[in-house]
Design a protein around this motif. Structure first.
Motif, PDB file in Angstrom:
ATOM      1  N   VAL A   1       3.415 -25.627 -15.853  1.00 39.02           N
ATOM      2  CA  VAL A   1       3.993 -26.679 -16.694  1.00 39.02           C
ATOM      3  C   VAL A   1       2.947 -27.171 -17.700  1.00 39.02           C
ATOM      4  N   LYS A   2       1.732 -27.416 -17.221  1.00 37.58           N
ATOM      5  CA  LYS A   2       0.661 -27.876 -18.112  1.00 37.58           C
ATOM      6  C   LYS A   2       0.318 -26.803 -19.138  1.00 37.58           C
ATOM      7  N   PHE A   3       0.264 -25.537 -18.681  1.00 32.54           N
ATOM      8  CA  PHE A   3      -0.069 -24.440 -19.589  1.00 32.54           C
ATOM      9  C   PHE A   3       0.998 -24.286 -20.669  1.00 32.54           C
ATOM     10  N   THR A   4       2.262 -24.412 -20.279  1.00 30.19           N
ATOM     11  CA  THR A   4       3.355 -24.334 -21.246  1.00 30.19           C
ATOM     12  C   THR A   4       3.248 -25.446 -22.276  1.00 30.19           C
TER      13      THR A   4
ATOM     14  N   LEU B   1       0.676 -24.375 -24.775  1.00 31.51           N
ATOM     15  CA  LEU B   1       1.218 -23.342 -25.647  1.00 31.51           C
ATOM     16  C   LEU B   1       2.092 -23.952 -26.735  1.00 31.51           C
ATOM     17  N   TYR B   2       2.804 -25.006 -26.385  1.00 34.63           N
ATOM     18  CA  TYR B   2       3.729 -25.656 -27.321  1.00 34.63           C
ATOM     19  C   TYR B   2       2.999 -26.621 -28.252  1.00 34.63           C
ATOM     20  N   ALA B   3       2.105 -27.433 -27.667  1.00 33.21           N
ATOM     21  CA  ALA B   3       1.481 -28.516 -28.437  1.00 33.21           C
ATOM     22  C   ALA B   3       0.167 -28.110 -29.100  1.00 33.21           C
ATOM     23  N   SER B   4      -0.622 -27.243 -28.449  1.00 31.65           N
ATOM     24  CA  SER B   4      -1.943 -26.881 -28.988  1.00 31.65           C
ATOM     25  C   SER B   4      -2.215 -25.391 -28.783  1.00 31.65           C
ATOM     26  N   PRO B   5      -1.422 -24.526 -29.412  1.00 32.55           N
ATOM     27  CA  PRO B   5      -1.617 -23.078 -29.213  1.00 32.55           C
ATOM     28  C   PRO B   5      -2.999 -22.601 -29.643  1.00 32.55           C
ATOM     29  N   SER B   6      -3.617 -23.288 -30.603  1.00 31.20           N
ATOM     30  CA  SER B   6      -4.956 -22.870 -31.054  1.00 31.20           C
ATOM     31  C   SER B   6      -5.977 -23.014 -29.935  1.00 31.20           C
ATOM     32  N   TRP B   7      -5.783 -23.998 -29.039  1.00 30.82           N
ATOM     33  CA  TRP B   7      -6.700 -24.168 -27.909  1.00 30.82           C
ATOM     34  C   TRP B   7      -6.654 -22.953 -26.993  1.00 30.82           C
ATOM     35  N   VAL B   8      -5.434 -22.456 -26.754  1.00 24.09           N
ATOM     36  CA  VAL B   8      -5.283 -21.284 -25.890  1.00 24.09           C
ATOM     37  C   VAL B   8      -6.021 -20.093 -26.505  1.00 24.09           C
ATOM     38  N   HIS B   9      -5.863 -19.928 -27.807  1.00 22.73           N
ATOM     39  CA  HIS B   9      -6.529 -18.826 -28.502  1.00 22.73           C
ATOM     40  C   HIS B   9      -8.050 -18.989 -28.430  1.00 22.73           C
ATOM     41  N   LYS B  10      -8.549 -20.211 -28.631  1.00 26.20           N
ATOM     42  CA  LYS B  10      -9.987 -20.465 -28.590  1.00 26.20           C
ATOM     43  C   LYS B  10     -10.566 -20.195 -27.205  1.00 26.20           C
ATOM     44  N   VAL B  11      -9.822 -20.536 -26.153  1.00 26.41           N
ATOM     45  CA  VAL B  11     -10.289 -20.292 -24.789  1.00 26.41           C
ATOM     46  C   VAL B  11     -10.400 -18.793 -24.527  1.00 26.41           C
TER      47      VAL B  11
ATOM     48  N   ILE C   1      -6.061 -24.455 -18.999  1.00 26.54           N
ATOM     49  CA  ILE C   1      -5.604 -23.281 -19.762  1.00 26.54           C
ATOM     50  C   ILE C   1      -5.997 -21.995 -19.054  1.00 26.54           C
ATOM     51  N   LEU C   2      -7.222 -21.952 -18.528  1.00 27.03           N
ATOM     52  CA  LEU C   2      -7.684 -20.777 -17.782  1.00 27.03           C
ATOM     53  C   LEU C   2      -6.825 -20.532 -16.550  1.00 27.03           C
ATOM     54  N   GLU C   3      -6.448 -21.610 -15.865  1.00 29.61           N
ATOM     55  CA  GLU C   3      -5.581 -21.473 -14.688  1.00 29.61           C
ATOM     56  C   GLU C   3      -4.227 -20.906 -15.092  1.00 29.61           C
ATOM     57  N   GLY C   4      -3.705 -21.366 -16.225  1.00 31.71           N
ATOM     58  CA  GLY C   4      -2.430 -20.849 -16.714  1.00 31.71           C
ATOM     59  C   GLY C   4      -2.523 -19.383 -17.085  1.00 31.71           C
ATOM     60  N   LEU C   5      -3.601 -19.005 -17.768  1.00 32.45           N
ATOM     61  CA  LEU C   5      -3.805 -17.603 -18.140  1.00 32.45           C
ATOM     62  C   LEU C   5      -3.959 -16.729 -16.902  1.00 32.45           C
ATOM     63  N   THR C   6      -4.534 -17.300 -15.849  1.00 38.12           N
ATOM     64  CA  THR C   6      -4.667 -16.566 -14.583  1.00 38.12           C
ATOM     65  C   THR C   6      -3.295 -16.309 -13.958  1.00 38.12           C
ATOM     66  N   LEU C   7      -2.448 -17.329 -13.983  1.00 35.87           N
ATOM     67  CA  LEU C   7      -1.130 -17.206 -13.364  1.00 35.87           C
ATOM     68  C   LEU C   7      -0.230 -16.205 -14.081  1.00 35.87           C
ATOM     69  N   ILE C   8      -0.419 -16.054 -15.408  1.00 32.69           N
ATOM     70  CA  ILE C   8       0.423 -15.088 -16.134  1.00 32.69           C
ATOM     71  C   ILE C   8      -0.238 -13.715 -16.226  1.00 32.69           C
TER      72      ILE C   8
END
Length: 256
Positions: free
Chosen positions: A173-176, A179-189, A223-230
């Protein structure tokens, strides 16, 4: 605090949350930001409710310490504090919204952040209240002394599995939200992990990701935890701290 009083506080929190949700839904109505005075009235009503909700959650937390329910009570209190802060932020921006185009743009951005935050807040606060309600009912039915008795190992295993699934779901839920609010953060991580790998560091801590990406450590970890789960990132524990690497990047030969 008597268990009957504690139960009343939790029920009150549930009632307030439902009332808050009904009022907040008005903020999603088309054109709501075009009528500043009407918007201001709604926000002030929501802030008064948020203040009451935070006070109730604080009372619940104090009572929860007596019954070993502080984790869910603390989660509820944290969510209520964050919502109160977000509303204060929007009300402050609204005061200056008509002064200039830049101030109006600032308000619109703050307002949109509030709407985005609400979706995560509503789910998290509702879950915390429901868990507390279920625990309170258990205490009322069997008493605290009965609650402390050991359950059969099979039931404990099932409970632990459910709790793990719930933790993973909350991480998603947090990762989603990111992805919706700050996709650039996911890319930077992701890029930060790749940079560390190219420098020879196979398993990377969240603090190192923060240095390269500029994303705050706790948020980078979520974000790392979310990337791990997917499945995009692998994780293992090192000295009680999670370390991460991009899946398929290098070979893990037991060295970190």
């Amino acid at each position: 605090m008597e268990i009957s009083e504690f139960k009343k506080r939790v029920s009150k929190a549930d009632e307030l949350h439902q009332e808050f949700g009904k009022k907040f839904s008005k903020l999603f109505e088309p054109g709501i930001t075009s009528d500043i005075e009407a918007l201001k009235d709604i926000l002030h009503e929501l802030y008064a409710l948020a203040d009451e909700k935070f006070g109730t959650s604080s009372q619940i937390y104090k009572g929860a310490l007596m019954y070993g329910l502080e984790r869910d009570a603390k989660e509820l209190q944290k969510n209520e504090h964050q919502m109160k802060f977000r509303l204060e932020e929007v009300l402050s921006a609204l005061t200056s919204a008509l002064e200039s185009y830049s101030e109006r743009a600032k308000f619109n951005l703050t307002f949109q952040r509030l709407l985005q935050f609400y979706r995560v807040y509503d789910y998290s606060a509702h879950q915390a209240i429901q868990k507390l309600s279920a625990e309170v009912e258990g205490l009322v039915l069997i008493g605290k002394s009965e609650k402390e008795k050991k359950l059969p190992s099979g039931i404990l295993d099932r409970i632990q599995k459910v709790e793990e699934l719930e933790k993973d779901f909350n991480k998603l839920v947090k990762f989603t939200y990111y992805l919706y609010a700050s996709p650039s953060w996911v890319h930077k991580v992701e890029e930060a992990l790749r940079e560390w790998h190219s420098m020879g560091l196979l398993w990377v801590e969240a603090r190192n990701v923060e240095k390269k990406s500029g994303v705050e450590r706790d948020k980078a970890r979520e974000i790392l935890e979310g990337l791990t789960l997917i499945g995009l990132v692998q994780k293992k524990m090192r000295g009680g701290e999670g370390v991460y690497k991009l899946r398929g990047f290098g070979e893990d030969k037991g060295n970190i």
